[in-house]
Design a protein around this motif. Structure first.
Motif, PDB file in Angstrom:
ATOM      1  N   LYS A 258      -3.686   9.671  -3.957  1.00 30.33           N
ATOM      2  CA  LYS A 258      -4.326   9.772  -5.269  1.00 30.33           C
ATOM      3  C   LYS A 258      -4.205   8.464  -6.039  1.00 30.33           C
ATOM      4  O   LYS A 258      -5.168   7.996  -6.664  1.00 30.33           O
ATOM      5  CB  LYS A 258      -3.688  10.912  -6.064  1.00 30.33           C
ATOM      6  CG  LYS A 258      -4.314  11.129  -7.434  1.00 30.33           C
ATOM      7  CD  LYS A 258      -3.665  12.309  -8.159  1.00 30.33           C
ATOM      8  CE  LYS A 258      -4.274  12.506  -9.539  1.00 30.33           C
ATOM      9  NZ  LYS A 258      -3.643  13.640 -10.260  1.00 30.33           N
ATOM     10  N   LEU A 259      -3.021   7.857  -6.006  1.00 30.79           N
ATOM     11  CA  LEU A 259      -2.806   6.602  -6.733  1.00 30.79           C
ATOM     12  C   LEU A 259      -3.646   5.465  -6.156  1.00 30.79           C
ATOM     13  O   LEU A 259      -4.214   4.652  -6.901  1.00 30.79           O
ATOM     14  CB  LEU A 259      -1.326   6.238  -6.702  1.00 30.79           C
ATOM     15  CG  LEU A 259      -0.388   7.158  -7.494  1.00 30.79           C
ATOM     16  CD1 LEU A 259       1.060   6.817  -7.203  1.00 30.79           C
ATOM     17  CD2 LEU A 259      -0.683   7.082  -8.983  1.00 30.79           C
TER      18      LEU A 259
ATOM     19  N   ALA B 257       7.140   8.573  -3.842  1.00 33.33           N
ATOM     20  CA  ALA B 257       5.920   9.371  -4.004  1.00 33.33           C
ATOM     21  C   ALA B 257       5.627  10.127  -2.719  1.00 33.33           C
ATOM     22  O   ALA B 257       5.943   9.655  -1.625  1.00 33.33           O
ATOM     23  CB  ALA B 257       4.744   8.479  -4.373  1.00 33.33           C
ATOM     24  N   THR B 258       5.017  11.288  -2.839  1.00 37.38           N
ATOM     25  CA  THR B 258       4.606  12.061  -1.674  1.00 37.38           C
ATOM     26  C   THR B 258       3.342  11.447  -1.094  1.00 37.38           C
ATOM     27  O   THR B 258       2.671  10.617  -1.733  1.00 37.38           O
ATOM     28  CB  THR B 258       4.330  13.515  -2.059  1.00 37.38           C
ATOM     29  OG1 THR B 258       3.195  13.553  -2.954  1.00 37.38           O
ATOM     30  CG2 THR B 258       5.544  14.142  -2.745  1.00 37.38           C
TER      31      THR B 258
ATOM     32  N   PRO C 165       4.196   5.186  -9.488  1.00 38.46           N
ATOM     33  CA  PRO C 165       4.570   6.591  -9.689  1.00 38.46           C
ATOM     34  C   PRO C 165       5.444   6.808 -10.922  1.00 38.46           C
ATOM     35  O   PRO C 165       5.319   7.841 -11.600  1.00 38.46           O
ATOM     36  CB  PRO C 165       5.324   6.939  -8.403  1.00 38.46           C
ATOM     37  CG  PRO C 165       4.743   6.023  -7.379  1.00 38.46           C
ATOM     38  CD  PRO C 165       4.508   4.741  -8.120  1.00 38.46           C
TER      39      PRO C 165
ATOM     40  N   GLU D 151      -7.146   5.794  -7.166  1.00 44.28           N
ATOM     41  CA  GLU D 151      -7.306   5.386  -8.562  1.00 44.28           C
ATOM     42  C   GLU D 151      -7.376   3.865  -8.682  1.00 44.28           C
ATOM     43  O   GLU D 151      -8.214   3.325  -9.426  1.00 44.28           O
ATOM     44  CB  GLU D 151      -6.155   5.937  -9.397  1.00 44.28           C
ATOM     45  CG  GLU D 151      -6.310   5.706 -10.891  1.00 44.28           C
ATOM     46  CD  GLU D 151      -5.231   6.390 -11.706  1.00 44.28           C
ATOM     47  OE1 GLU D 151      -5.376   6.427 -12.941  1.00 44.28           O
ATOM     48  OE2 GLU D 151      -4.253   6.893 -11.116  1.00 44.28           O
TER      49      GLU D 151
ATOM     50  N   HIS E 145       3.024   4.797 -14.424  1.00 48.92           N
ATOM     51  CA  HIS E 145       1.599   4.875 -14.110  1.00 48.92           C
ATOM     52  C   HIS E 145       0.754   4.029 -15.051  1.00 48.92           C
ATOM     53  O   HIS E 145      -0.031   3.166 -14.631  1.00 48.92           O
ATOM     54  CB  HIS E 145       1.126   6.322 -14.145  1.00 48.92           C
ATOM     55  CG  HIS E 145      -0.355   6.478 -13.964  1.00 48.92           C
ATOM     56  ND1 HIS E 145      -1.242   6.359 -15.002  1.00 48.92           N
ATOM     57  CD2 HIS E 145      -1.104   6.726 -12.852  1.00 48.92           C
ATOM     58  CE1 HIS E 145      -2.475   6.532 -14.555  1.00 48.92           C
ATOM     59  NE2 HIS E 145      -2.411   6.749 -13.251  1.00 48.92           N
TER      60      HIS E 145
ATOM     61  N   GLU F 139       0.529  12.877  -0.689  1.00 52.17           N
ATOM     62  CA  GLU F 139      -0.601  13.284  -1.532  1.00 52.17           C
ATOM     63  C   GLU F 139      -0.674  12.420  -2.790  1.00 52.17           C
ATOM     64  O   GLU F 139      -1.760  11.994  -3.210  1.00 52.17           O
ATOM     65  CB  GLU F 139      -0.451  14.753  -1.919  1.00 52.17           C
ATOM     66  CG  GLU F 139      -1.624  15.285  -2.728  1.00 52.17           C
ATOM     67  CD  GLU F 139      -1.473  16.770  -3.061  1.00 52.17           C
ATOM     68  OE1 GLU F 139      -2.373  17.323  -3.710  1.00 52.17           O
ATOM     69  OE2 GLU F 139      -0.451  17.360  -2.663  1.00 52.17           O
ATOM     70  N   GLN F 140       0.478  12.125  -3.378  1.00 50.96           N
ATOM     71  CA  GLN F 140       0.502  11.283  -4.570  1.00 50.96           C
ATOM     72  C   GLN F 140       0.059   9.862  -4.259  1.00 50.96           C
ATOM     73  O   GLN F 140      -0.686   9.235  -5.022  1.00 50.96           O
ATOM     74  CB  GLN F 140       1.909  11.282  -5.169  1.00 50.96           C
ATOM     75  CG  GLN F 140       2.322  12.596  -5.805  1.00 50.96           C
ATOM     76  CD  GLN F 140       3.803  12.632  -6.144  1.00 50.96           C
ATOM     77  OE1 GLN F 140       4.625  11.943  -5.515  1.00 50.96           O
ATOM     78  NE2 GLN F 140       4.175  13.440  -7.133  1.00 50.96           N
ATOM     79  N   LYS F 141       0.504   9.337  -3.116  1.00 45.82           N
ATOM     80  CA  LYS F 141       0.105   7.986  -2.727  1.00 45.82           C
ATOM     81  C   LYS F 141      -1.410   7.887  -2.558  1.00 45.82           C
ATOM     82  O   LYS F 141      -2.039   6.915  -3.003  1.00 45.82           O
ATOM     83  CB  LYS F 141       0.800   7.591  -1.425  1.00 45.82           C
ATOM     84  CG  LYS F 141       2.302   7.391  -1.551  1.00 45.82           C
ATOM     85  CD  LYS F 141       2.919   7.066  -0.196  1.00 45.82           C
ATOM     86  CE  LYS F 141       4.416   6.918  -0.290  1.00 45.82           C
ATOM     87  NZ  LYS F 141       5.029   6.617   1.029  1.00 45.82           N
TER      88      LYS F 141
END
Length: 591
Positions: free
Chosen positions: A208-209, A201-202, A160, A212, A163, A204-206
């Motif tokens: 997404k990461l 990280a939220t 996070p 990826e 990146h 939602e961010q987790k």
């Protein structure tokens, strides 16, 4: 798993020729946990591969059951032998194959053998060592899962905030692994990352990461050519947790990749309070059973029912076994967990990999013998069948009272009770025991009188309840009385409660202040963690209160401890900390 603990001459490499025969016999015996009759990939495998990999990923993963983890070894930090295990030899994998395992997961931590700056080169000697170990396992006719392991919490978690740097290092790592192993047989699988985590990280961010990372891993491996174009790839959920939202996210990723050679992976270590004995989790009760059933139902419904195989990359109990410390999970309760686990995995069609941290737990890596053969027998039995168990594995007979009939409730698990044995002698129903409603097994006063003999404290006799299939249930007849605690003084770095156990076994400890609030390190429950806050020392007749527990107590406040024993006895005890001094006082029950 983030676990910081942790053979002889090489046998002939020709022993791997036995693997095809074993595989055929195992399939005929139903050890795969599912059908393996689907069409296979008949493309010739490179020399050294003893297995034809089924074309369908579902069938290939079924053929990997059961699986085993080479834990705390190549994933150890910084070097292979730093967490208590010897260097791996070919003999280890020969043993694993001979013990009935069909696949191994080889966790690898790359961090300490890789430059921390671009181009993030992995040390050639270390890469060569990893390949040597992988090739030994492959040559033994085993499937192998190779991964990026503790890197997850060493540098990947920083994604996070960094990146581009983390992604570049991750991509470089997998590019090098893919290049090194591109021509290995398809019995080698790649797992993108173990228990991925992302700090600050939220949710939602987790998601997404992780998406990826998984998609980048997929692209790198597939574009590297050779066998990697159709190699089976294993993708994890966030933290390898089998929660529904995390599995839904992974399902979305797998579907978006449109690749029939993908596998989902999660881990399962049981209902947390039971797994480490905290918050009163002393028994494998309905809550613990439901947690396991629900986890496997989610795996089945989210993935297996949609033709996506699940490789459960780690399982066990977080607090069991540990032969270096008092057992925090009662043995019979642990056996019930492993028995149930095997059954649930077979019902869900999930392949499971036992997490083995090494010599102190399951397989002694020095002797290549199981540390606890009876335990591994229960795990093995779960691969193919159910076994009967009981409400407990001990019958406590108070020494200070006249002997009366006592018993347990049988958990038949689809079997039929076939009798009770003491050694080679079959006990007689009606005289030695009665069976009510097919499940309530009661030992008569006469049988208990004979079995307890001189009534010495402790285990006087071990019985076997036998069933129509599976393993017999061991039932110990124990002479006991109410334990006795004594007053004591000591220091915060060394305080023990003098304890006459009188044959009893410590289950858990509650800790409360006078206002009713919880005392100790764990403030969300009064029931403190076994071995972390307290632990029995049976040989020295004490209960140890750990420095961590005592340091967490408020200065000068009286704390009431309640010690629970498996016989059902409960004893109260007061402790008070003043500076680095501790006083303990036995609480005498009101008459």
């Amino acid at each position: 798993m983030q676990d910081l603990r942790q053979p002889a001459h090489h046998r002939s490499r020709g022993t791997s020729r036995l693997a095809p025969l074993f595989l055929v016999l195992a399939v005929l015996l139903g050890l795969a946990g599912g059908t393996s009759t689907a069409a296979t990939d008949h493309t010739a495998e490179p020399t050294g591969s003893a297995i034809r990999v089924p074309a369908r990923a579902m069938d290939a993963v079924a053929a990997m059951q059961p699986s085993w983890n080479l834990g705390n070894t190549l994933d150890a930090i910084p070097h292979e032998e730093n967490w208590g295990n010897p260097k791996v030899t070919r003999d280890l994998f020969t043993t694993i194959r001979e013990e009935g395992f069909r696949s191994v997961r080889i966790p690898v931590t790359w961090s300490d053998h890789q430059s921390a700056t671009a181009p993030y080169t992995v040390d050639a000697t270390y890469m060569s060592r990893v390949k040597e170990v992988v090739d030994w396992a492959l040559d033994e006719g085993l499937y192998v899962v190779l991964n990026v392991h503790h890197d997850s919490w060493q540098w990947i978690k920083k994604m996070p905030a960094d990146h581009d740097g983390v992604l570049a290092r991750f991509n470089s790592t997998w590019a090098q692994i893919s290049r090194t192993f591109r021509d290995e047989p398809r019995t080698l699988l790649f797992e993108s990352v173990n228990e991925p985590q992302f700090e600050n990280a939220t949710a939602e961010q987790k998601a997404k990461l992780l998406h990826e990372l998984n998609t980048s891993f997929h692209k790198i491996v597939r574009s590297s050519g050779g066998r990697n174009t159709d190699r089976l790839l294993v993708l994890p959920t966030d933290g390898c947790t089998p929660s529904q939202n995390f599995m839904d996210d992974l399902y979305t990723t797998i579907k978006s990749l449109n690749d029939r050679h993908l596998i989902a992976t999660v881990h399962y270590y049981g209902w947390y309070p039971f797994s480490i004995n905290i918050a009163g989790g002393t028994h494998y009760d309905e809550v613990a059973r439901n947690d396991l059933n629900d986890a496997f139902a989610r795996m089945r419904d989210t993935f297996v029912a949609r033709d996506i195989p699940v490789y459960l990359g780690e399982y066990g109990l977080l607090g069991y076994p540990d032969h270096n410390h008092p057992s925090r999970v009662e043995r019979g309760e642990a056996l019930k967990y492993y028995e149930h686990f095997g059954h649930a995995a077979r019902l869900a069609g999930v392949t499971t990999a036992l997490w083995d941290p090494g010599t102190w737990a399951y397989l002694n890596r020095e002797t290549l013998q199981w540390t606890d053969p009876a335990l591994i027998a229960w795990i093995k039995a779960g691969w193919t069948t159910r076994s009967g168990t009981a409400s407990f594995d001990k019958v406590f007979v108070p020494k200070s009272e006249p002997i009366t009939a006592k018993g347990v409730t049988l958990n038949l698990n689809g079997t039929k009770f076939r009798g009770l044995w003491h050694g080679k002698t079959e006990l007689v129903e009606g005289r030695d025991y009665t069976l009510w409603d097919k499940t309530r097994l009661v030992l008569t006063a006469g049988a208990l009188t004979r079995l307890t003999g001189d009534r010495e404290y402790g285990v006087n006799a071990t019985l076997q309840a036998r069933f129509s299939r599976g393993l017999p249930w061991q039932l110990e007849v124990v002479t006991s009385d109410e334990p006795v605690l004594s007053d004591a003084t000591g220091k915060t770095d060394a305080f023990t409660v003098p304890t006459q156990y009188k044959g009893d076994v410590l289950a858990t400890m509650e800790a409360r202040y006078g206002d009713g609030s919880n005392a100790g390190q764990t403030d969300w429950t009064p029931y403190q963690e076994f071995n972390k806050s307290f632990k029995p020392d049976y040989p020295n007749d004490t209960i140890i209160l750990t420095p961590a527990f005592l340091d967490a107590l408020r200065e000068g406040e009286l704390v009431t401890l309640t010690f629970h024993f498996y016989s059902g006895e409960k004893l109260m005890y007061h402790v008070k900390k003043s500076g680095d001094s501790v006083t303990g006082t036995r609480v005498t029950p009101a008459s």
